[in-house]
Write a protein that holds these residues in place. Structure first.
Motif, mmCIF file in Angstrom:
data_model
loop_
_atom_site.group_PDB
_atom_site.id
_atom_site.type_symbol
_atom_site.label_atom_id
_atom_site.label_comp_id
_atom_site.label_asym_id
_atom_site.label_seq_id
_atom_site.Cartn_x
_atom_site.Cartn_y
_atom_site.Cartn_z
ATOM 1 N N GLU A 90 -40.592 85.663 3.690
ATOM 2 C CA GLU A 90 -40.582 84.667 2.614
ATOM 3 C C GLU A 90 -41.272 83.377 3.063
ATOM 4 O O GLU A 90 -41.994 82.746 2.295
ATOM 5 C CB GLU A 90 -39.133 84.361 2.187
ATOM 6 C CG GLU A 90 -38.409 85.492 1.462
ATOM 7 C CD GLU A 90 -37.950 86.652 2.375
ATOM 8 O OE1 GLU A 90 -38.134 86.562 3.620
ATOM 9 O OE2 GLU A 90 -37.421 87.640 1.846
ATOM 10 N N GLU A 91 -41.022 82.994 4.301
ATOM 11 C CA GLU A 91 -41.641 81.754 4.833
ATOM 12 C C GLU A 91 -43.148 81.927 5.018
ATOM 13 O O GLU A 91 -43.927 81.006 4.779
ATOM 14 C CB GLU A 91 -41.042 81.397 6.188
ATOM 15 C CG GLU A 91 -39.619 80.873 6.139
ATOM 16 C CD GLU A 91 -39.052 80.753 7.564
ATOM 17 O OE1 GLU A 91 -39.785 80.303 8.463
ATOM 18 O OE2 GLU A 91 -37.886 81.145 7.765
ATOM 19 N N GLN B 99 -45.138 83.940 3.386
ATOM 20 C CA GLN B 99 -45.817 84.048 2.088
ATOM 21 C C GLN B 99 -45.891 82.705 1.353
ATOM 22 O O GLN B 99 -46.838 82.463 0.591
ATOM 23 C CB GLN B 99 -45.090 85.090 1.228
ATOM 24 C CG GLN B 99 -45.720 85.305 -0.135
ATOM 25 C CD GLN B 99 -45.196 86.553 -0.841
ATOM 26 O OE1 GLN B 99 -45.227 87.656 -0.307
ATOM 27 N NE2 GLN B 99 -44.683 86.374 -2.045
ATOM 28 N N ALA B 100 -44.918 81.852 1.572
ATOM 29 C CA ALA B 100 -44.814 80.584 0.817
ATOM 30 C C ALA B 100 -46.099 79.752 0.929
ATOM 31 O O ALA B 100 -46.738 79.720 1.974
ATOM 32 C CB ALA B 100 -43.621 79.783 1.332
ATOM 33 N N GLY B 101 -46.453 79.101 -0.166
ATOM 34 C CA GLY B 101 -47.608 78.200 -0.163
ATOM 35 C C GLY B 101 -48.935 78.907 -0.314
ATOM 36 O O GLY B 101 -49.993 78.329 -0.056
#
Lengths: 279, 279
Positions: free
Chosen positions: A147-148, A150-152
């Motif tokens: 999740e981290e 993929q973020a941004g």
């Protein structure tokens, strides 16, 4: 000679049924280029060793007349060596050398960064029995939660698109990376794009990207081999305020190669760069 | 057929006598590859139109049996078409396509950034009559003083070196970009490196860069064509605290291509990425 013109192909697919690995995609195209039918062994990430009778943990792998052949480059070299009278995948050793450089560039510029943009979607789209393996192994590789990672992605996708000028420059001058017909250079690079299409829940390229023509033609090859219903739309990325241009709109106007045809062809540039110069 | 096996070659040189343009360097190698002797017309940036009798403002240009041929790609296509029985420069149209992609990448990753690092040296090394033209035209292109553009290069050189992995990956597997013998793919990329050698008052690559072997072999070709006494040392860049690795030291250990030869070959990686996974 492959019995009934058929080669056994171990697929690596998502829950959508679409092939996921860039290397497995490239191999699928390579087998079709050689004119073979595929006997597809379906499956995902877990259980490859069992499915292949202990022959390999990784795909692609094929079986031709009972012989296992492993590794995407290994398979291509095998196919050209064993079936030299069928359409050639790598027409000259120089194509192998330049393609390996190009492949390394494309992985660093596009496939790797796209993987970071879609790694959570990738996991969610994988077969249920693969979720734990994909999550665990990718988080081990990346050192962070999917999740981290993929973020941004909305910040990163325009930059990845902008970085593809080398491909655009070549395909502005040649119909295929193979020249006037496709070869493994096209399939290898297209494999990374098909990987992306298998997971990109948001588009990665502009609707009017100059690469679109080549990509659509690759998708159409071999009866629409790349037009799997499980794939997501590649085109539709919008340029937002502050984003770099998604592709270089000025490139089409000049042309990098064979531009100098005499003083007429360079006069405008000369005028611009010498403007205001004494004498 | 070129009279006395000789082709007229318009040089573009610095005050050191060394050729400067990447494209002119690549063309010099191309002519030698085809087995020709060169009738060199010396000169720098100013006066090209006069030297060529009004035929072109830009180099490379050659004259073969009274016929002017322009542009680096134009010359290569001309040489292979007119002299097909001599060693071929571009052995397949796919090499042209992949090389154009590679050339575009290499320009953006290395030649352009190196030009920024040495643009003031470049001007200072140019022929006295070229100083004003080089200063004015480059400052017009760049929008800043050459001194400002060049400043801070010690921060940028390590990153340029680090960005050359695609070339290292290919040349770790093949002796030349041409495969087992050099062709225009080698000369085209080497042209950018020879440009850099003509101006790099500080080295741009580490002493132990894996590219060194290929670069030295390129310099040795055709009786040491690239070993002009006016060139500067390319090797000797030191990695400082905080710099990225000048090249990927781990790359040699794994190998990107034909790595999967069965479960033994992937076991260590599997163990690493599945460590701690349940069941």
């Amino acid at each position: 000679m492959a019995a009934n013109n058929t080669i056994t192909f171990y697929d690596l697919a998502l829950s959508t049924g679409a092939t996921i690995s860039p290397f497995v995609w490239a191999t699928k195209y390579a087998l079709k280029h050689k004119g073979f039918d595929l006997d597809v062994v379906p499956g995902g990430f877990t259980g490859i060793l069992e499915r292949t009778g202990g022959k390999t943990e990784r795909l692609p792998a094929i079986v031709d007349d009972g012989e296992f052949v492993l590794d995407s480059w290994g398979i291509v070299e095998y196919l050209d060596a064993k079936y030299p009278d069928r359409p050639v995948l790598i027409p000259h050793e120089s194509v192998a050398a330049t393609l390996k450089a190009l492949d390394n560039w494309f992985w660093n510029a596009a496939v790797g960064p796209w993987m970071f943009c879609f790694c959570q979607d990738y996991r969610d789209l994988s077969l249920p029995q693969d979720h734990e393996y994909v999550t665990h192994s990718r988080e081990k590789m990346l050192g962070r939660k999917l999740e981290e990672v993929q973020a941004g992605r909305e910040e990163r996708l325009p930059k990845i698109s902008a970085a593809l000028e080398p491909l655009r420059a070549a395909l502005a001058q040649h119909q295929w990376l193979g020249g006037s017909s496709p070869n493994y250079a096209d399939y290898r690079i297209m494999g990374g794009i098909l990987f992306t299409a298998s997971v990109c829940k948001t588009p990665v390229l502009a609707n009017d990207d100059p690469l679109r023509d080549w990509i659509e033609r690759c998708l159409d090859l071999y009866g629409g081999l790349g037009r799997h219903p499980g794939l997501f739309p590649l085109f539709g990325l919008e340029q937002r305020e502050g984003d770099p241009d998604l592709f270089n709109r000025a490139a089409g106007q000049g042309g990098i190669y064979k531009r100098n045809t005499g003083p007429e062809s360079t006069r405008a540039e000369t005028q611009r760069i010498t403007e205001g110069m004494k004498k």
